[in-house]
Design an enzyme around this catalytic site. Structure first.
Site, PDB file in Angstrom:
ATOM      1  N   HIS A  62       0.845  -1.203   0.000  1.00 18.22           N
ATOM      2  CA  HIS A  62       0.000   0.000   0.000  1.00 18.22           C
ATOM      3  C   HIS A  62       0.870   1.239   0.000  1.00 18.22           C
ATOM      4  O   HIS A  62       2.102   1.139   0.071  1.00 18.22           O
ATOM      5  CB  HIS A  62      -0.984  -0.011   1.174  1.00 18.22           C
ATOM      6  CG  HIS A  62      -0.380   0.124   2.530  1.00 18.22           C
ATOM      7  ND1 HIS A  62       0.547  -0.751   3.030  1.00 18.22           N
ATOM      8  CD2 HIS A  62      -0.586   1.045   3.515  1.00 18.22           C
ATOM      9  CE1 HIS A  62       0.876  -0.392   4.262  1.00 18.22           C
ATOM     10  NE2 HIS A  62       0.208   0.709   4.570  1.00 18.22           N
ATOM     11  N   HIS A  64       1.233   3.899   2.067  1.00 15.09           N
ATOM     12  CA  HIS A  64       1.750   4.638   3.216  1.00 15.09           C
ATOM     13  C   HIS A  64       3.275   4.619   3.090  1.00 15.09           C
ATOM     14  O   HIS A  64       3.861   3.600   2.717  1.00 15.09           O
ATOM     15  CB  HIS A  64       1.286   4.007   4.534  1.00 15.09           C
ATOM     16  CG  HIS A  64      -0.145   4.349   4.858  1.00 15.09           C
ATOM     17  ND1 HIS A  64      -0.946   3.573   5.659  1.00 15.09           N
ATOM     18  CD2 HIS A  64      -0.905   5.409   4.462  1.00 15.09           C
ATOM     19  CE1 HIS A  64      -2.151   4.138   5.749  1.00 15.09           C
ATOM     20  NE2 HIS A  64      -2.154   5.242   5.035  1.00 15.09           N
ATOM     21  N   ASP A  66       5.912   4.363   4.813  1.00  9.29           N
ATOM     22  CA  ASP A  66       6.839   3.390   5.397  1.00  9.29           C
ATOM     23  C   ASP A  66       6.855   2.072   4.624  1.00  9.29           C
ATOM     24  O   ASP A  66       7.590   1.150   4.979  1.00  9.29           O
ATOM     25  CB  ASP A  66       6.527   3.149   6.888  1.00  9.29           C
ATOM     26  CG  ASP A  66       5.096   2.718   7.150  1.00  9.29           C
ATOM     27  OD1 ASP A  66       4.196   3.167   6.419  1.00  9.29           O
ATOM     28  OD2 ASP A  66       4.866   1.917   8.087  1.00  9.29           O
ATOM     29  N   HIS A  67       6.086   1.995   3.559  1.00 13.41           N
ATOM     30  CA  HIS A  67       6.081   0.774   2.737  1.00 13.41           C
ATOM     31  C   HIS A  67       6.643   0.982   1.328  1.00 13.41           C
ATOM     32  O   HIS A  67       6.797   0.029   0.586  1.00 13.41           O
ATOM     33  CB  HIS A  67       4.668   0.192   2.665  1.00 13.41           C
ATOM     34  CG  HIS A  67       4.214  -0.305   3.998  1.00 13.41           C
ATOM     35  ND1 HIS A  67       4.243  -1.632   4.357  1.00 13.41           N
ATOM     36  CD2 HIS A  67       3.793   0.367   5.097  1.00 13.41           C
ATOM     37  CE1 HIS A  67       3.833  -1.758   5.607  1.00 13.41           C
ATOM     38  NE2 HIS A  67       3.551  -0.557   6.078  1.00 13.41           N
ATOM     39  N   HIS A 142      -7.367  -1.776   5.961  1.00 14.40           N
ATOM     40  CA  HIS A 142      -6.502  -0.701   6.453  1.00 14.40           C
ATOM     41  C   HIS A 142      -7.107   0.640   6.043  1.00 14.40           C
ATOM     42  O   HIS A 142      -8.184   0.670   5.451  1.00 14.40           O
ATOM     43  CB  HIS A 142      -5.098  -0.926   5.874  1.00 14.40           C
ATOM     44  CG  HIS A 142      -4.015  -0.151   6.540  1.00 14.40           C
ATOM     45  ND1 HIS A 142      -3.937   0.030   7.894  1.00 14.40           N
ATOM     46  CD2 HIS A 142      -2.928   0.504   6.020  1.00 14.40           C
ATOM     47  CE1 HIS A 142      -2.862   0.764   8.176  1.00 14.40           C
ATOM     48  NE2 HIS A 142      -2.246   1.065   7.052  1.00 14.40           N
ATOM     49  N   ASP A 213      -0.290  -3.563   6.173  1.00 11.18           N
ATOM     50  CA  ASP A 213      -0.867  -3.373   7.494  1.00 11.18           C
ATOM     51  C   ASP A 213      -2.316  -3.857   7.460  1.00 11.18           C
ATOM     52  O   ASP A 213      -2.961  -3.758   6.422  1.00 11.18           O
ATOM     53  CB  ASP A 213      -0.828  -1.899   7.863  1.00 11.18           C
ATOM     54  CG  ASP A 213       0.575  -1.295   7.727  1.00 11.18           C
ATOM     55  OD1 ASP A 213       1.525  -1.998   7.393  1.00 11.18           O
ATOM     56  OD2 ASP A 213       0.711  -0.082   7.929  1.00 11.18           O
ATOM     57  N   HIS A 271       6.249  -5.230  12.011  1.00 15.94           N
ATOM     58  CA  HIS A 271       5.644  -3.891  11.981  1.00 15.94           C
ATOM     59  C   HIS A 271       5.404  -3.407  13.413  1.00 15.94           C
ATOM     60  O   HIS A 271       4.352  -2.883  13.757  1.00 15.94           O
ATOM     61  CB  HIS A 271       4.337  -3.915  11.169  1.00 15.94           C
ATOM     62  CG  HIS A 271       3.954  -2.572  10.608  1.00 15.94           C
ATOM     63  ND1 HIS A 271       3.118  -1.711  11.265  1.00 15.94           N
ATOM     64  CD2 HIS A 271       4.300  -1.949   9.457  1.00 15.94           C
ATOM     65  CE1 HIS A 271       2.941  -0.617  10.520  1.00 15.94           C
ATOM     66  NE2 HIS A 271       3.662  -0.734   9.423  1.00 15.94           N
TER      67      HIS A 271
HETATM   68 ZN   LIG Z   1      -0.154   1.639   6.575  1.00 16.53          ZN
END
Ligand SMILES: [Zn+2]
Length: 304
Positions: A62, A64, A66-67, A142, A213, A271
Site C-alpha cells: 500500500h 503509506h 513506510d512501505h 486498512h 498493514d 511492523h
Molecule cells: Zn499503513
C-alpha cells in the site's frame, strides 16, 4: 529447491536504529522477490549482502510511506549500476503516477523496462505464475487500499532414486517421464520401465503469506488457509487495542487469532511500533493463542 525470506525492515511508521520500515526479500526456487520497500531498503539489501539486481518482482502492499519511500532510490541505484533487466512491479495504481511525476521532475529515466500491474483485487486472485511458483494478492483492512500476498510453490516433480537408476542402467531419456511419475517405454530394449521402482514422492510444496498493514477480519481466514509461514503485522499489544482499531492495525493477540483460525503453521510478528522497548509482551500475548510464533527482526532469514 530453496524458499527463504529475509526481513529487511520490521518496524512501523518511524524508522529506528533497531527496526527499518517494511521490506523483505524472498528467494523462492531461484525467483527473487521484494515485498514493500520502506526508506533505507537499499542500504539494508547491501548490509545483508543481497544481490539486488537479481530482484525481478516487486510487490508493494500500500502507499503509506513506510512501505514504499525507498522504492525510487532503489530503482535509481539499479539504473545507475547499469541494470537492463525488466522489473515487474505490482502496486496500487497511484504508484505509477508517483513514479512518472518524480522522473519527470528530475528529468531522469531508467534504462530498464518497468512493467506495472495495478492492484485492485477485492478477493484472493492469482497475479503471477510461472513454471515453479504462483503469487496471489488479496485485500487487507486498512485506512487506504492495502493488499496481502501469498507466494506458493507449485506442485513439485517426483524425486529420482539415483543409485537404483544407475545400477539398472536405465536410459537417461526416462528421467523427464519419471519426474512426472510416468512409466517410460525404452524403444532400444523394447521394454516398458515402471517408474515406481525409481522414484520417491515429491517434497511438499510450501507457501508464505505477508500481511501488513491490517486490522484482522474473520473473512481473511480463507485467504491464509494452511500457509506454512505467515508474516503479520502487530503494531500494538492489547493494552493499546483502541489505538489499533482507530489506525486500522492489529495487536499481537489478533494476529495470533487469525493464524490459529487459518491453521497457519508458523507466525512471525512484525511492523512493531517504535513506542515499545521490548518484544516480550508481544510474544506472551500471542503465545496464549498460538504457540508457534516468533518476533521478526531486521536481518533475520527464515526458511519457509
Ligand atoms: Zn499503513
Amino acid at each position: 529447491m530453496s524458499f527463504s525470506v529475509q526481513f529487511l525492515g520490521t518496524g512501523a511508521a518511524l524508522p529506528t536504529i533497531r527496526r527499518n520500515p517494511s521490506a523483505q526479500y524472498i528467494e523462492c526456487n531461484n525467483r527473487h522477490i521484494l515485498i514493500d520497500c520502506g526508506e533505507g531498503t537499499q542500504t539494508q539489501l547491501r548490509k545483508f549482502q543481497i544481490k539486488f539486481q537479481k530482484i525481478k518482482i516487486i510487490l508493494i502492499s500500500h502507499l503509506h510511506g513506510d512501505h514504499y519511500y525507498g522504492l525510487m532510490g532503489l530503482l535509481s541505484t539499479m539504473s545507475l549500476l547499469g541494470r537492463n533487466q525488466d522489473i515487474h512491479l505490482y502496486a496500487p495504481p497511484e504508484l505509477k503516477e508517483i513514479i512518472d511525476l518524480q522522473l519527470k521532475a528530475s528529468g531522469h529515466h531508467y534504462d530498464f523496462p518497468i512493467h506495472f500491474y495495478p492492484l485492485k483485487e477485492k478477493e484472493k486472485v492469482k497475479i503471477y505464475e510461472d513454471k515453479k511458483i504462483e503469487i496471489y494478492a488479496f485485500p487487507l483492512n486498512h485506512r487506504v487500499a492495502t493488499f496481502g500476498f501469498v507466494i506458493s510453490e507449485k506442485e513439485k516433480d517426483f524425486r529420482l532414486k539415483g543409485e537404483v537408476f544407475k545400477m539398472d542402467q536405465v536410459s537417461l531419456q526416462a528421467i523427464p517421464f519419471f519426474r512426472k511419475g510416468e512409466n517410460f517405454f525404452d524403444e532400444n530394449k523394447n521394454q516398458l520401465i515402471i517408474a515406481k521402482k525409481y522414484i520417491l514422492p515429491p517434497t511438499s510444496s510450501k507457501s508464505y503469506a505477508y500481511c501488513s498493514d491490517n486490522a484482522v477480519l474473520e473473512s481473511q481466514i480463507q485467504y491464509l488457509k494452511n500457509v506454512d509461514c505467515l508474516y503479520h503485522e502487530s503494531t500494538f499489544i492489547e493494552k493499546h487495542k483502541e489505538r489499533a482499531e482507530k489506525t486500522k492495525h492489529s495487536t499481537a493477540k489478533q494476529a495470533a487469532y487469525l493464524s490459529k483460525q487459518s491453521k497457519v503453521k508458523k507466525l512471525y510478528l512484525g511492523h512493531i511500533s517504535s513506542r515499545y522497548e521490548g518484544v516480550e509482551p508481544f510474544l506472551n500475548e500471542a503465545k496464549e493463542i498460538f504457540s508457534n510464533v516468533c518476533i521478526a527482526e531486521d536481518g533475520m532469514k527464515i526458511t519457509v
